[in-house]
Design an enzyme around this catalytic site. Structure first.
Site, PDB file in Angstrom:
ATOM      1  N   GLU A 106       5.381  -2.138   3.787  1.00  0.00           N
ATOM      2  CA  GLU A 106       6.200  -2.890   3.141  1.00  0.00           C
ATOM      3  C   GLU A 106       6.185  -4.093   2.530  1.00  0.00           C
ATOM      4  O   GLU A 106       6.910  -4.474   1.137  1.00  0.00           O
ATOM      5  CB  GLU A 106       6.221  -4.487   4.626  1.00  0.00           C
ATOM      6  CG  GLU A 106       6.577  -5.567   5.057  1.00  0.00           C
ATOM      7  CD  GLU A 106       6.280  -6.009   5.611  1.00  0.00           C
ATOM      8  OE1 GLU A 106       6.118  -7.524   5.571  1.00  0.00           O
ATOM      9  OE2 GLU A 106       6.228  -5.427   7.285  1.00  0.00           O
ATOM     10  N   LYS A 134       0.890  -0.088  12.775  1.00  0.00           N
ATOM     11  CA  LYS A 134       1.280  -1.117  12.070  1.00  0.00           C
ATOM     12  C   LYS A 134       0.594  -1.681  10.650  1.00  0.00           C
ATOM     13  O   LYS A 134       0.933  -2.033  10.155  1.00  0.00           O
ATOM     14  CB  LYS A 134       1.132  -1.812  13.109  1.00  0.00           C
ATOM     15  CG  LYS A 134       2.032  -3.372  13.359  1.00  0.00           C
ATOM     16  CD  LYS A 134       3.139  -3.727  12.569  1.00  0.00           C
ATOM     17  CE  LYS A 134       4.153  -4.858  12.951  1.00  0.00           C
ATOM     18  NZ  LYS A 134       3.274  -5.596  12.187  1.00  0.00           N
TER      19      LYS A 134
END
Length: 292
Positions: free
Chosen positions: A171, A164
Protein backbone atom coordinates in the site's frame (compact mmCIF):
# COMPACT_ATOMS: atom_id res chain seq x y z
CA UNK A 1 -22.40 -16.85 18.55
CA UNK A 2 -21.27 -14.58 21.35
CA UNK A 3 -18.19 -12.35 21.10
CA UNK A 4 -16.42 -10.07 23.51
CA UNK A 5 -14.89 -7.07 21.70
CA UNK A 6 -12.35 -4.83 23.40
CA UNK A 7 -11.71 -1.46 21.74
CA UNK A 8 -14.63 0.37 20.16
CA UNK A 9 -12.93 3.16 18.24
CA UNK A 10 -13.39 3.88 14.53
CA UNK A 11 -12.62 0.31 13.50
CA UNK A 12 -13.87 -1.58 16.55
CA UNK A 13 -17.16 0.28 16.79
CA UNK A 14 -18.05 -0.40 13.16
CA UNK A 15 -16.96 -4.02 13.48
CA UNK A 16 -19.31 -4.46 16.45
CA UNK A 17 -22.17 -3.12 14.34
CA UNK A 18 -21.39 -5.33 11.32
CA UNK A 19 -21.15 -8.46 13.49
CA UNK A 20 -24.46 -7.61 15.16
CA UNK A 21 -26.10 -7.12 11.78
CA UNK A 22 -25.11 -10.71 10.99
CA UNK A 23 -27.15 -11.88 13.97
CA UNK A 24 -24.41 -12.46 16.55
CA UNK A 25 -24.21 -11.13 20.10
CA UNK A 26 -21.37 -8.68 20.75
CA UNK A 27 -20.45 -7.45 24.21
CA UNK A 28 -18.14 -4.47 23.87
CA UNK A 29 -15.71 -2.83 26.28
CA UNK A 30 -13.86 0.46 25.82
CA UNK A 31 -12.09 2.86 28.14
CA UNK A 32 -14.66 5.42 26.99
CA UNK A 33 -17.67 4.39 29.07
CA UNK A 34 -20.03 6.09 26.61
CA UNK A 35 -19.08 3.52 23.97
CA UNK A 36 -19.02 0.44 26.19
CA UNK A 37 -21.65 -2.22 26.87
CA UNK A 38 -19.85 -3.27 30.06
CA UNK A 39 -17.46 -1.42 32.32
CA UNK A 40 -14.63 -3.88 32.96
CA UNK A 41 -12.91 -6.82 31.32
CA UNK A 42 -14.16 -9.04 34.14
CA UNK A 43 -17.74 -8.00 33.45
CA UNK A 44 -17.19 -8.71 29.75
CA UNK A 45 -15.78 -12.19 30.39
CA UNK A 46 -18.50 -13.03 32.93
CA UNK A 47 -21.21 -12.08 30.45
CA UNK A 48 -20.06 -14.63 27.83
CA UNK A 49 -20.82 -18.34 27.70
CA UNK A 50 -17.94 -20.77 27.34
CA UNK A 51 -15.96 -21.50 25.31
CA UNK A 52 -15.49 -17.75 25.06
CA UNK A 53 -14.04 -15.78 22.14
CA UNK A 54 -12.65 -12.34 22.97
CA UNK A 55 -11.42 -10.04 20.19
CA UNK A 56 -8.84 -7.38 21.14
CA UNK A 57 -8.88 -4.24 18.98
CA UNK A 58 -6.52 -1.84 20.79
CA UNK A 59 -3.22 -0.16 19.80
CA UNK A 60 -0.24 -2.45 19.28
CA UNK A 61 2.43 -2.72 21.94
CA UNK A 62 1.88 -1.98 25.61
CA UNK A 63 -1.92 -1.60 25.35
CA UNK A 64 -2.31 -4.98 23.65
CA UNK A 65 0.13 -6.66 26.02
CA UNK A 66 -1.63 -5.40 29.16
CA UNK A 67 -5.04 -6.40 27.79
CA UNK A 68 -3.87 -9.92 26.95
CA UNK A 69 -2.19 -10.21 30.34
CA UNK A 70 -5.47 -9.34 32.08
CA UNK A 71 -7.49 -11.69 29.87
CA UNK A 72 -5.05 -14.46 30.69
CA UNK A 73 -6.12 -14.17 34.32
CA UNK A 74 -9.85 -14.03 33.55
CA UNK A 75 -10.39 -16.60 30.80
CA UNK A 76 -10.54 -20.39 31.10
CA UNK A 77 -8.98 -23.29 29.19
CA UNK A 78 -10.67 -23.68 25.81
CA UNK A 79 -11.34 -19.96 25.39
CA UNK A 80 -9.74 -18.03 22.51
CA UNK A 81 -8.23 -14.55 22.26
CA UNK A 82 -8.09 -12.83 18.87
CA UNK A 83 -5.70 -9.91 18.35
CA UNK A 84 -7.18 -7.85 15.51
CA UNK A 85 -4.96 -4.81 16.01
CA UNK A 86 -1.75 -3.99 14.17
CA UNK A 87 0.59 -6.01 16.37
CA UNK A 88 3.98 -7.17 15.13
CA UNK A 89 3.96 -10.86 14.24
CA UNK A 90 6.75 -11.59 16.72
CA UNK A 91 4.48 -10.33 19.51
CA UNK A 92 1.84 -12.82 18.35
CA UNK A 93 4.20 -15.71 18.94
CA UNK A 94 4.90 -14.44 22.45
CA UNK A 95 1.22 -13.93 23.27
CA UNK A 96 0.29 -17.37 21.95
CA UNK A 97 2.89 -19.01 24.17
CA UNK A 98 1.78 -17.08 27.25
CA UNK A 99 -1.88 -17.99 26.74
CA UNK A 100 -1.17 -21.59 25.74
CA UNK A 101 0.42 -22.14 29.15
CA UNK A 102 -3.07 -21.52 30.56
CA UNK A 103 -4.90 -23.59 27.95
CA UNK A 104 -6.19 -20.51 26.14
CA UNK A 105 -6.04 -20.36 22.33
CA UNK A 106 -4.75 -17.41 20.33
CA UNK A 107 -5.49 -16.19 16.80
CA UNK A 108 -3.90 -13.15 15.18
CA UNK A 109 -5.92 -11.30 12.55
CA UNK A 110 -4.84 -8.53 10.21
CA UNK A 111 -7.86 -6.36 9.39
CA UNK A 112 -8.13 -4.02 6.41
CA UNK A 113 -11.10 -1.91 5.45
CA UNK A 114 -10.88 1.29 7.46
CA UNK A 115 -13.94 3.50 7.72
CA UNK A 116 -15.54 1.73 4.73
CA UNK A 117 -15.58 -1.69 6.38
CA UNK A 118 -19.01 -1.41 7.99
CA UNK A 119 -20.75 -1.39 4.62
CA UNK A 120 -18.18 -3.07 2.36
CA UNK A 121 -16.75 -5.65 4.74
CA UNK A 122 -13.23 -6.13 6.05
CA UNK A 123 -10.43 -8.03 4.38
CA UNK A 124 -9.15 -10.52 6.96
CA UNK A 125 -5.85 -12.37 7.22
CA UNK A 126 -5.64 -14.68 10.22
CA UNK A 127 -3.15 -17.09 11.70
CA UNK A 128 -3.41 -19.81 14.31
CA UNK A 129 -4.31 -23.43 14.93
CA UNK A 130 -7.27 -24.77 12.94
CA UNK A 131 -9.26 -25.60 16.09
CA UNK A 132 -8.91 -22.04 17.40
CA UNK A 133 -9.76 -20.48 14.03
CA UNK A 134 -12.90 -22.67 13.86
CA UNK A 135 -14.21 -21.11 17.09
CA UNK A 136 -13.91 -17.63 15.55
CA UNK A 137 -15.09 -18.55 12.03
CA UNK A 138 -18.67 -17.22 12.35
CA UNK A 139 -17.24 -13.79 13.22
CA UNK A 140 -14.79 -13.92 10.32
CA UNK A 141 -17.70 -14.79 8.03
CA UNK A 142 -19.70 -11.84 9.37
CA UNK A 143 -16.88 -9.34 8.92
CA UNK A 144 -15.55 -10.34 5.50
CA UNK A 145 -16.84 -8.81 2.27
CA UNK A 146 -19.58 -10.54 0.32
CA UNK A 147 -18.39 -13.14 -2.16
CA UNK A 148 -15.73 -15.78 -2.43
CA UNK A 149 -12.69 -13.73 -1.49
CA UNK A 150 -11.66 -11.28 1.24
CA UNK A 151 -10.57 -13.65 4.01
CA UNK A 152 -7.77 -16.19 4.39
CA UNK A 153 -6.34 -18.51 7.02
CA UNK A 154 -2.79 -17.48 6.20
CA UNK A 155 -0.98 -20.04 8.35
CA UNK A 156 0.42 -20.44 11.83
CA UNK A 157 0.27 -17.89 14.65
CA UNK A 158 1.80 -14.65 13.36
CA UNK A 159 0.93 -15.33 9.72
CA UNK A 160 -2.10 -13.06 9.78
CA UNK A 161 -0.26 -10.01 11.00
CA UNK A 162 2.73 -10.79 8.78
CA UNK A 163 0.43 -10.90 5.74
CA UNK A 164 -1.25 -7.63 6.80
CA UNK A 165 2.18 -6.05 7.28
CA UNK A 166 3.19 -6.95 3.73
CA UNK A 167 -0.20 -5.68 2.50
CA UNK A 168 0.52 -2.32 4.13
CA UNK A 169 4.02 -2.22 2.65
CA UNK A 170 2.53 -2.71 -0.82
CA UNK A 171 0.00 0.00 0.00
CA UNK A 172 2.87 2.40 0.82
CA UNK A 173 4.46 1.80 -2.59
CA UNK A 174 1.19 2.10 -4.51
CA UNK A 175 0.31 5.38 -2.81
CA UNK A 176 3.78 6.72 -3.50
CA UNK A 177 3.48 5.88 -7.21
CA UNK A 178 0.13 7.69 -7.47
CA UNK A 179 1.58 10.66 -5.57
CA UNK A 180 4.64 10.94 -7.80
CA UNK A 181 2.54 10.69 -10.97
CA UNK A 182 0.15 13.33 -9.68
CA UNK A 183 3.00 15.75 -8.87
CA UNK A 184 4.55 15.31 -12.31
CA UNK A 185 1.22 15.96 -14.05
CA UNK A 186 0.71 19.08 -11.93
CA UNK A 187 4.22 20.31 -12.81
CA UNK A 188 3.76 20.59 -16.60
CA UNK A 189 1.90 23.34 -18.45
CA UNK A 190 0.53 21.06 -21.16
CA UNK A 191 -1.77 19.09 -18.83
CA UNK A 192 -4.58 21.44 -17.89
CA UNK A 193 -6.86 19.15 -15.89
CA UNK A 194 -4.95 16.69 -13.75
CA UNK A 195 -8.01 15.66 -11.79
CA UNK A 196 -9.82 14.55 -14.93
CA UNK A 197 -6.76 12.62 -16.09
CA UNK A 198 -6.90 10.66 -12.83
CA UNK A 199 -10.64 10.19 -13.27
CA UNK A 200 -10.16 8.86 -16.81
CA UNK A 201 -7.89 6.12 -15.45
CA UNK A 202 -10.74 4.65 -13.40
CA UNK A 203 -12.02 2.67 -16.40
CA UNK A 204 -10.09 0.45 -18.77
CA UNK A 205 -6.58 0.94 -17.39
CA UNK A 206 -4.28 -1.51 -15.63
CA UNK A 207 -3.86 0.87 -12.68
CA UNK A 208 -7.56 1.20 -11.87
CA UNK A 209 -8.02 0.42 -8.20
CA UNK A 210 -9.72 1.50 -5.01
CA UNK A 211 -6.71 3.69 -4.20
CA UNK A 212 -7.19 5.45 -7.54
CA UNK A 213 -10.88 5.93 -6.73
CA UNK A 214 -9.93 7.46 -3.39
CA UNK A 215 -7.38 9.74 -5.09
CA UNK A 216 -10.12 11.05 -7.40
CA UNK A 217 -12.37 11.52 -4.39
CA UNK A 218 -9.65 13.55 -2.64
CA UNK A 219 -9.12 15.71 -5.74
CA UNK A 220 -12.88 16.32 -5.97
CA UNK A 221 -12.72 17.66 -2.42
CA UNK A 222 -9.60 19.79 -3.00
CA UNK A 223 -8.55 19.84 -6.67
CA UNK A 224 -4.92 20.84 -6.15
CA UNK A 225 -4.64 19.69 -2.52
CA UNK A 226 -3.93 23.24 -1.42
CA UNK A 227 -5.62 22.62 1.93
CA UNK A 228 -3.20 19.87 2.94
CA UNK A 229 0.31 20.01 4.31
CA UNK A 230 2.81 17.67 2.61
CA UNK A 231 3.35 15.54 5.70
CA UNK A 232 2.68 11.79 5.93
CA UNK A 233 3.01 9.71 9.08
CA UNK A 234 3.87 6.02 9.00
CA UNK A 235 2.03 3.40 11.05
CA UNK A 236 5.13 1.33 11.78
CA UNK A 237 4.17 -1.55 9.53
CA UNK A 238 6.16 -0.13 6.62
CA UNK A 239 9.25 -0.18 8.83
CA UNK A 240 8.53 -3.75 9.93
CA UNK A 241 8.14 -4.80 6.30
CA UNK A 242 11.57 -3.40 5.42
CA UNK A 243 13.13 -4.96 8.51
CA UNK A 244 11.63 -8.36 7.62
CA UNK A 245 12.99 -7.99 4.08
CA UNK A 246 16.48 -7.40 5.47
CA UNK A 247 16.17 -10.39 7.81
CA UNK A 248 15.14 -12.60 4.88
CA UNK A 249 17.45 -11.06 2.25
CA UNK A 250 14.49 -10.11 0.04
CA UNK A 251 14.96 -6.93 -2.06
CA UNK A 252 12.12 -4.41 -1.61
CA UNK A 253 13.34 -1.26 -3.40
CA UNK A 254 9.90 0.25 -4.13
CA UNK A 255 8.47 -0.30 -0.65
CA UNK A 256 11.69 0.89 1.01
CA UNK A 257 11.80 4.06 -1.12
CA UNK A 258 8.15 4.83 -0.28
CA UNK A 259 8.90 4.55 3.44
CA UNK A 260 11.90 6.87 3.15
CA UNK A 261 9.79 9.34 1.17
CA UNK A 262 7.51 9.64 4.20
CA UNK A 263 10.49 10.42 6.39
CA UNK A 264 11.47 13.15 3.91
CA UNK A 265 7.96 14.66 4.13
CA UNK A 266 8.62 15.61 7.73
CA UNK A 267 11.58 17.85 6.98
CA UNK A 268 10.87 21.48 6.23
CA UNK A 269 14.57 22.11 5.60
CA UNK A 270 16.38 18.88 4.64
CA UNK A 271 19.77 18.43 6.36
CA UNK A 272 20.83 16.08 3.54
CA UNK A 273 20.08 18.70 0.89
CA UNK A 274 22.17 21.20 2.85
CA UNK A 275 25.18 18.91 2.51
CA UNK A 276 24.48 18.28 -1.18
CA UNK A 277 24.22 22.03 -1.82
CA UNK A 278 27.47 22.60 0.08
CA UNK A 279 29.31 19.90 -1.88
CA UNK A 280 28.04 21.18 -5.25
CA UNK A 281 29.26 24.65 -4.26
CA UNK A 282 32.66 23.29 -3.25
CA UNK A 283 33.44 21.20 -6.31
CA UNK A 284 31.63 23.17 -8.99
CA UNK A 285 31.03 26.62 -7.65
CA UNK A 286 27.27 26.09 -7.95
CA UNK A 287 25.10 28.72 -6.29
CA UNK A 288 23.70 28.08 -2.84
CA UNK A 289 20.77 29.70 -1.08
CA UNK A 290 21.08 31.08 2.42
CA UNK A 291 18.37 30.96 5.06
CA UNK A 292 15.67 33.54 4.45
Amino acid sequence: MELGLIGLGKMGGNMRERIRRAGHTVVGFDRDAALADVHSLKELVDSLSGPRVVWVMVPAGAATQSTIDELGELLAPGDVVVDGGNSRWTDDEKHAQELAAKGIGFVDCGVSGGVWGLENGYALMYGGAAEDVAKVQPVFDALKPEGEFGAVHAGKVGAGHFAKMVHNGIEYAMMQAFAEGWELLEAVDSVTDVREVFRSWQEGTVIRSWLLDLAVRALDDDEHLHELRGFAQDSGEGRWTVEAAIDNAVPLPAITASLFARFGSRQDDSPQMKMIAALRNQFGGHAVEGKK
